[in-house]
Structure formats: structure tokens, C-alpha cells
Design a protein around this motif. Structure first.
Motif, PDB file in Angstrom:
ATOM      1  N   GLY A  36       0.871  -1.181   0.000  1.00  0.00           N
ATOM      2  CA  GLY A  36       0.000   0.000   0.000  1.00  0.00           C
ATOM      3  C   GLY A  36       0.902   1.223   0.000  1.00  0.00           C
ATOM      4  N   PHE A  37       0.318   2.390   0.271  1.00  0.00           N
ATOM      5  CA  PHE A  37       1.137   3.609   0.232  1.00  0.00           C
ATOM      6  C   PHE A  37       2.338   3.538   1.184  1.00  0.00           C
ATOM      7  N   THR A  38       2.116   3.014   2.399  1.00  0.00           N
ATOM      8  CA  THR A  38       3.223   3.018   3.365  1.00  0.00           C
ATOM      9  C   THR A  38       4.383   2.177   2.844  1.00  0.00           C
ATOM     10  N   GLY A  39       4.064   0.969   2.349  1.00  0.00           N
ATOM     11  CA  GLY A  39       5.116   0.094   1.860  1.00  0.00           C
ATOM     12  C   GLY A  39       5.764   0.629   0.590  1.00  0.00           C
ATOM     13  N   LEU A  58       6.868  -7.486  -0.728  1.00  0.00           N
ATOM     14  CA  LEU A  58       5.945  -8.627  -0.818  1.00  0.00           C
ATOM     15  C   LEU A  58       4.528  -8.130  -0.574  1.00  0.00           C
ATOM     16  N   GLU A  59       3.634  -8.410  -1.496  1.00  0.00           N
ATOM     17  CA  GLU A  59       2.248  -7.931  -1.381  1.00  0.00           C
ATOM     18  C   GLU A  59       1.310  -9.118  -1.507  1.00  0.00           C
ATOM     19  N   SER A  60       0.286  -9.153  -0.654  1.00  0.00           N
ATOM     20  CA  SER A  60      -0.586 -10.328  -0.682  1.00  0.00           C
ATOM     21  C   SER A  60      -1.613 -10.296  -1.814  1.00  0.00           C
ATOM     22  N   GLU A  61      -2.073  -9.109  -2.196  1.00  0.00           N
ATOM     23  CA  GLU A  61      -3.078  -9.037  -3.272  1.00  0.00           C
ATOM     24  C   GLU A  61      -2.405  -9.301  -4.627  1.00  0.00           C
ATOM     25  N   GLY A  67      -5.593  -2.532  -1.649  1.00  0.00           N
ATOM     26  CA  GLY A  67      -6.203  -2.383  -0.335  1.00  0.00           C
ATOM     27  C   GLY A  67      -6.726  -0.952  -0.211  1.00  0.00           C
ATOM     28  N   PRO A  68      -6.883  -0.460   1.016  1.00  0.00           N
ATOM     29  CA  PRO A  68      -7.373   0.906   1.209  1.00  0.00           C
ATOM     30  C   PRO A  68      -6.591   1.953   0.416  1.00  0.00           C
ATOM     31  N   SER A  69      -5.304   1.703   0.163  1.00  0.00           N
ATOM     32  CA  SER A  69      -4.515   2.721  -0.551  1.00  0.00           C
ATOM     33  C   SER A  69      -5.072   3.021  -1.938  1.00  0.00           C
ATOM     34  N   GLY A  70      -5.675   2.036  -2.583  1.00  0.00           N
ATOM     35  CA  GLY A  70      -6.232   2.307  -3.913  1.00  0.00           C
ATOM     36  C   GLY A  70      -7.717   2.578  -3.895  1.00  0.00           C
ATOM     37  N   ARG A  71      -8.300   2.658  -2.722  1.00  0.00           N
ATOM     38  CA  ARG A  71      -9.771   2.751  -2.661  1.00  0.00           C
ATOM     39  C   ARG A  71     -10.270   3.956  -1.881  1.00  0.00           C
ATOM     40  N   ASN A  72      -9.344   4.761  -1.384  1.00  0.00           N
ATOM     41  CA  ASN A  72      -9.768   5.806  -0.434  1.00  0.00           C
ATOM     42  C   ASN A  72     -10.331   7.038  -1.127  1.00  0.00           C
ATOM     43  N   GLY A  73     -10.650   8.052  -0.329  1.00  0.00           N
ATOM     44  CA  GLY A  73     -11.256   9.263  -0.874  1.00  0.00           C
ATOM     45  C   GLY A  73     -10.283  10.131  -1.659  1.00  0.00           C
ATOM     46  N   GLY A  74      -8.986   9.868  -1.512  1.00  0.00           N
ATOM     47  CA  GLY A  74      -8.001  10.662  -2.252  1.00  0.00           C
ATOM     48  C   GLY A  74      -7.758  12.041  -1.658  1.00  0.00           C
ATOM     49  N   PHE A  75      -8.155  12.255  -0.398  1.00  0.00           N
ATOM     50  CA  PHE A  75      -7.801  13.495   0.298  1.00  0.00           C
ATOM     51  C   PHE A  75      -6.327  13.379   0.659  1.00  0.00           C
ATOM     52  N   CYS A  76      -5.525  14.299   0.186  1.00  0.00           N
ATOM     53  CA  CYS A  76      -4.100  14.228   0.485  1.00  0.00           C
ATOM     54  C   CYS A  76      -3.743  15.465   1.315  1.00  0.00           C
ATOM     55  N   PRO A 210       1.271 -13.414   0.127  1.00  0.00           N
ATOM     56  CA  PRO A 210       1.045 -13.072   1.535  1.00  0.00           C
ATOM     57  C   PRO A 210       2.134 -13.633   2.435  1.00  0.00           C
ATOM     58  N   VAL A 211       2.641 -12.811   3.301  1.00  0.00           N
ATOM     59  CA  VAL A 211       3.667 -13.256   4.243  1.00  0.00           C
ATOM     60  C   VAL A 211       2.982 -13.997   5.376  1.00  0.00           C
ATOM     61  N   ARG A 212       3.428 -15.229   5.587  1.00  0.00           N
ATOM     62  CA  ARG A 212       2.811 -16.059   6.639  1.00  0.00           C
ATOM     63  C   ARG A 212       3.498 -15.848   7.971  1.00  0.00           C
ATOM     64  N   ASP A 290     -18.247  12.640   7.370  1.00  0.00           N
ATOM     65  CA  ASP A 290     -18.597  12.663   5.952  1.00  0.00           C
ATOM     66  C   ASP A 290     -17.467  13.381   5.230  1.00  0.00           C
ATOM     67  N   TYR A 291     -17.029  12.849   4.079  1.00  0.00           N
ATOM     68  CA  TYR A 291     -15.954  13.501   3.319  1.00  0.00           C
ATOM     69  C   TYR A 291     -16.282  13.421   1.837  1.00  0.00           C
ATOM     70  N   PHE A 292     -15.979  14.484   1.095  1.00  0.00           N
ATOM     71  CA  PHE A 292     -16.371  14.483  -0.315  1.00  0.00           C
ATOM     72  C   PHE A 292     -15.449  15.364  -1.139  1.00  0.00           C
ATOM     73  N   THR A 378      -6.017   5.942  10.930  1.00  0.00           N
ATOM     74  CA  THR A 378      -7.383   6.306  11.303  1.00  0.00           C
ATOM     75  C   THR A 378      -8.070   7.112  10.191  1.00  0.00           C
ATOM     76  N   GLY A 379      -7.927   6.606   8.971  1.00  0.00           N
ATOM     77  CA  GLY A 379      -8.638   7.247   7.860  1.00  0.00           C
ATOM     78  C   GLY A 379      -7.928   8.441   7.276  1.00  0.00           C
ATOM     79  N   ASN A 380      -6.702   8.720   7.716  1.00  0.00           N
ATOM     80  CA  ASN A 380      -5.960   9.884   7.193  1.00  0.00           C
ATOM     81  C   ASN A 380      -4.556   9.477   6.783  1.00  0.00           C
ATOM     82  N   GLY A 381      -4.472   8.540   5.826  1.00  0.00           N
ATOM     83  CA  GLY A 381      -3.150   8.003   5.527  1.00  0.00           C
ATOM     84  C   GLY A 381      -2.556   8.409   4.199  1.00  0.00           C
ATOM     85  N   VAL A 382      -3.308   9.055   3.334  1.00  0.00           N
ATOM     86  CA  VAL A 382      -2.774   9.297   1.987  1.00  0.00           C
ATOM     87  C   VAL A 382      -1.560  10.229   2.050  1.00  0.00           C
ATOM     88  N   GLY A 383      -1.726  11.387   2.694  1.00  0.00           N
ATOM     89  CA  GLY A 383      -0.585  12.299   2.857  1.00  0.00           C
ATOM     90  C   GLY A 383       0.402  11.770   3.889  1.00  0.00           C
TER      91      GLY A 383
END
Ligand SMILES: Cc1cc2nc3c(=O)[nH]c(=O)nc-3n(C[C@H](O)[C@H](O)[C@H](O)COP(=O)(O)OP(=O)(O)OC[C@H]3O[C@@H](n4cnc5c(N)ncnc54)[C@H](O)[C@@H]3O)c2cc1C
Length: 466
Positions: A36-39, A58-61, A67-76, A210-212, A290-292, A378-383
Motif C-alpha cells: 500500500g502507500f506506506t510500503g 511482498l504484497e498479498s493481493e 487495499g485501502p490505498s487504492g480505494r480511499n477518498g483521495g484526500f491528500c 502473503p507473508v505467513r 462525511d468527506y467528499f 485512522t482514515g488519514n493516511g494518503v498524505g
């Protein structure tokens, strides 16, 4: 409306050829678990700091960024709105250092898109927080005062109701405040853009891997997947909400909640009509936010962070797609923008949120000091993921620099109770907050029980809002 697990952004970003799964024994200087973004940013910073470093991801998908990194609201955005919480927790200098590092991270993301030819719809924009009920008027005052006292008054600008309406008209909006130095992105394009550049730079990425298990090994750490193993001097665990399911210090510090998004068909004429043409990324002031934001083709992506608490570490199922939450999210959208009634919603999706008790991200050294883990945005990871990744890269390279000394590294955090108490308590609090905030939005006095339950987090030192 199409309900999809991966969401619109990933679909829009297009197909890419997945990297092969790990199928042998490998060695590396630094192993990054989680794409994801962090990795991905950690791998990027590692190569910027040490171009010769051998980095394996190593990525499991099937593909990174799903994961959330490609699906979020894109607020940076940076962390100025958390300035008061940061200060309360770690003092003025540490708070300022984190806010400045987060702001640099946002700038670095914009510069990355431009310099590396990544079209992630990077759009500099204000991050506008607006009150939607008298109970939330001035919710930004604590952060505003903190920024002023830290000597950065320009980081948050208060807005009158007329100034808010001039940026975007809605019958729901009252006064507000804007952080000018934010942006919006198409998150899946950004994740794939970083992935592409990493591959071009010679970083080895193994997907569907996926890392076991991650364990100490002579001279470093070893991670095993079904098909192989990677031995590295250091490792970074950047697996987001999945950290809740692994043994280690983060398990007791995280709650898995969820957030959902609905997307409108293109409605550029509605955006014109309501004057929402400056690209502001907007939130209300509720704890269950709510975010938009808008898209280049004139759609509105509208999200709500009010999804259920998962039992333990369940990051699938209703954490990803919850029809009841999607319906509530869509209802909120029409309350804000009645002109959208009758317009089509084309997509809906969701994803898990790794929530920390402090509402702040955390970086933890794993036993042996050879591996480091981060989560809790907590929902604020893009930036902030760019800043945290810079810290992880420093730690993995054993650099003693400003990034590795930021206060969220090994900063003690309150712990969440074990299951089932955590889930029972978490859901009770969520429902209490929901009932209280819905009453406030409807102009009713909240019930005594809901108010009392909604206050529990504050009483035990948890932050549900910033
Ligand atoms: C619907 C929604 C909306 C959001 N909106 C915003 C927003 O607008 N702005 C914002 O700042 N934040 C937002 N967020 C939060 C943001 O998306 C996250 O904070 C951020 O993406 C976290 O990045 P990450 O890399 O730490 O975690 P993730 O994106 O979860 O990445 C972790 C990766 O690790 C992989 N993984 C897990 N376990 C393993 C394993 N055992 N082995 C290998 N790989 C593994 C996963 O597949 C995943 O790809 C939102 C989140 C959601 C769900």
C-alpha cells in the motif's frame, strides 16, 4: 449502482500485469511487507536514500495498491488539524516537527507525480472542514489555536458561513476552516504510479505473496510465503489494518473500522451551479466523518467513515462492502446536495480503516530492532503515509536523522481491550456517537444515554475525532 470490492478508482486506473509471486529463496538489504502507500513509499524513500540498496516488496493481493490505498477518498492532506492532539501528546516541538514533516510529505507527493510522470490527478486544493450543526461550530478552534501558538497561523484559515458557501454551496454548511496546502489524488493511479517507478528502478516486487510469518534470522529477519522466503538485514511491516491480526505490539493498539464511498455519475453542471469548482476536499466535523471531493470529469466521490467495527482483525466482509452503510452514505450525499436527487450513483465500495486510540499514526520497533511496523492512520493516511514511510526508511537504514526521531516512533499508546470486550465496547460507542450526531444534525437534543456513551472515549483518553 455497482457495488464492487475494489472500487471505481482501481477500475479506472486500468489493468496492469501482476508481478509474479515469490517462488524461491531471496536475500535483500530491506524487505518491505505490504504494497500500500506506506510500503510503496518506504521502498521509494529507501532507494532515494541509498540507490544501491536491494529492496524487496511482498504484497498479498494480485497487484499492489488494491487495499485501502487504492480505494480511499483521495484526500491528500497534512496533519495541521491534529496539531492540538499532537501537542497535548508530545509537546510543542514534537508536534511542530510532525506537522512540518507531514506537510513536506504532501509536497513530496505532488513533486513525485510531476517529476516521475505519474498522472494521479494531483490537484492542489484546500482541505475544508465545515460545521453542519450548531453543536460543531468552531470544532476547528483547538487546532487553529495550536497552529497560532506554534507560530504557523497560516496553516488553518477560519471561514465565515458566506466564505464557506462561496467555495461550495450546501444548505448543510455553516462556518468552517480550510487548510490551504492540501490536494486530491486518484489514489489507485498514485499507487500504481509508485509501483511502476519502483519496478523501473529495479526494486523487486512479488505480488500474490502473503507473508505467513516474519521471524528473527541470523543477521536479520526472514519472511516466509507459501512459495518462498526472503532473508533481509531489516524489514518494514506496512500491512495496514491486517496488523491487527498479527502478534506484536500493534495488535493491542488498533481497531479495525470501515469507511465507504459512493460515486455519482458526471454532474459538472451541478458543480458549476453550486460553485464547487475550486477542487476543495470537504469534510464535516463529526467523529463519524462525511468527506467528499470532485473528479476531473465532474463526479462527486462521497464517503462516510461510520462503518461497523470489525471483530478482531476481520478486514474482509462488511469492512469492505456493507450495503446498509452504503445506503446511509448515499442518503448523506443527498442531504448535502439536494440538486443531486434523481442523478445516478454509479459505484459504491468501502474498505477497512486501521484506527488508533490516539487518532495518530504510530511506528513501532519489533522485538530485536531489526523490523519496524507502522499503522493507525485512522482514515488519514494518503498524505501522512509518505512522512511515515520516510521515517521507516531511515529506521531500516539505521539512520539517526530527523525522520527517525519523530515522536510517533515508539511513542507509548493507550491499548484497546482484548476481544470480545473490544468489539462490544467499540460497537456500543460507535452506535452512541451515531445516535448523538444524528440527533444533533436533526436539531434535536441528543439522548442522555447516547451522550454518555459517546463521551466514553474521551474519558479513557481515546480520540475518535482529531
Ligand atoms: C474508503 C476509504 C476512504 C479513505 N479515505 C481517505 C482519504 O480520503 N484520505 C486519507 O488520507 N486516507 C483515507 N483513507 C485511509 C487510507 O486509505 C489509509 O490510511 C492508507 O491507504 C494506508 O496505507 P497503508 O499502506 O498503510 O495500508 P494499506 O493500503 O492497507 O496497505 C497494506 C497492504 O499490505 C498488504 N498486506 C496485508 N497483509 C499482508 C501480508 N501478510 N503479506 C503481504 N502483504 C500484506 C495489503 O494487501 C495491502 O496492500 C481511507 C480509507 C478507506 C478504506
Amino acid at each position: 449502482m455497482q457495488h464492487t470490492r475494489l472500487g471505481y478508482w482501481i477500475e479506472e486506473a486500468g489493468e496492469v500485469e501482476p508481478a509474479p509471486p515469490l517462488a524461491a529463496e531471496r536475500s535483500a538489504d530491506v524487505l518491505v511487507v505490504g504494497g500500500g502507500f506506506t510500503g510503496l513509499w518506504t521502498a521509494w524513500h529507501l532507494r532515494q536514500l541509498e540507490p544501491e540498496a536491494r529492496v524487496v516488496v511482498l504484497e498479498s493481493e494480485a497487484v499492489c495498491g488494491r487495499g485501502p490505498s487504492g480505494r480511499n477518498g483521495g484526500f491528500c492532506n497534512g496533519m495541521w488539524l491534529s496539531a492540538a492532539s499532537l501537542r497535548e501528546r508530545w509537546g510543542d516541538q514534537a508536534a511542530l516537527a510532525i506537522c512540518r514533516a507531514a506537510a513536506d510529505g504532501v509536497e513530496r507527493i505532488g513533486a513525485f507525480c510531476e517529476e516521475q510522470g505519474v498522472d494521479a490527478w494531483w490537484r492542489p486544493a484546500g482541505y475544508l472542514q465545515t460545521s453542519t450543526t450548531p453543536a460543531h461550530d468552531g470544532a476547528w478552534e483547538r487546532a487553529l489555536a495550536a497552529c497560532r501558538e506554534l507560530g504557523v497561523p497560516e496553516a488553518i484559515v477560519p471561514l465565515s458561513p458566506a466564505e464557506v458557501q462561496a467555495r461550495c454551496q450546501s444548505p448543510a454548511f455553516r462556518a468552517g476552516a480550510v487548510c490551504p496546502d492540501a490536494a486530491t489524488v486518484q489514489p489507485a493511479r498514485l499507487a500504481l504510479g509508485i509501483r511502476r517507478r519502483l519496478l523501473e528502478e529495479g526494486v523487486e516486487i512479488f505480488e500474490s505473496s502473503p507473508v505467513r510469518g516474519l521471524r528473527a534470522a541470523p543477521g536479520g529477519v526472514e519472511a516466509r510465503t507459501e512459495g518462498g522466503a526472503v532473508r533481509a538485514e531489516r524489514a518494514v511491516l506496512a500491512i495496514g489494518a491486517a496488523a491487527k491480526g498479527r502478534r506484536g505490539p500493534l495488535r493491542g493498539q488498533l481497531t479495525v473500522a470501515s469507511s465507504h464511498i459512493v460515486l455519482t455519475e458526471p454532474v459538472p453542471e451541478v458543480l458549476e451551479q453550486i460553485g464547487w469548482t475550486g477542487g476543495d476536499a470537504i469534510t464535516d466535523c463529526r467523529s463519524l466523518l462525511d468527506y467528499f471531493r470532485t473528479t476531473p470529469d465532474g463526479r462527486i466521490a462521497f464517503g462516510w467513515g461510520g462503518g461497523r467495527i470489525a471483530f478482531g482483525a476481520r478486514t474482509r466482509g462488511r469492512s469492505e462492502l456493507d450495503r446498509a452503510v452504503i445506503e446511509a452514505t448515499a442518503a448523506h450525499l443527498y442531504d448535502y446536495f439536494p440538486a443531486l436527487r434523481g442523478r445516478r450513483l454509479t459505484h459504491a465500495w468501502g474498505g477497512p480503516i486501521d484506527a488508533s486510540p490516539t487518532h495518530l499514526p504510530t511506528v513501532t520497533s519489533l522485538p530485536g530492532d531489526r523490523a519496524f511496523a507502522a499503522a493507525g492512520y485512522t482514515g488519514n493516511g494518503v498524505g501522512p503515509s509518505n512522512m511515515v514511510a520516510r521515517t521507516l526508511a531511515s529506521l531500516a537504514l539505521d539512520r539517526r536523522d530527523d525522520a527517525s526521531r519523530l515522536a510517533f516512533v515508539d511513542g507509548a499508546s493507550p491499548r484497546v481491550p482484548p476481544e470480545p470486550f473490544h468489539w462490544i465496547g467499540g460497537e456500543a460507542i460507535r452506535l452512541g456517537i451515531l445516535a448523538k450526531e444524528e440527533a444533533e444534525m436533526a436539531g434535536r437534543a441528543p439522548g442522555k444515554v447516547a451522550s454518555a456513551v459517546a463521551k466514553i472515549p474521551e474519558l479513557i483518553g481515546f480520540h475518535i475525532g482529531r
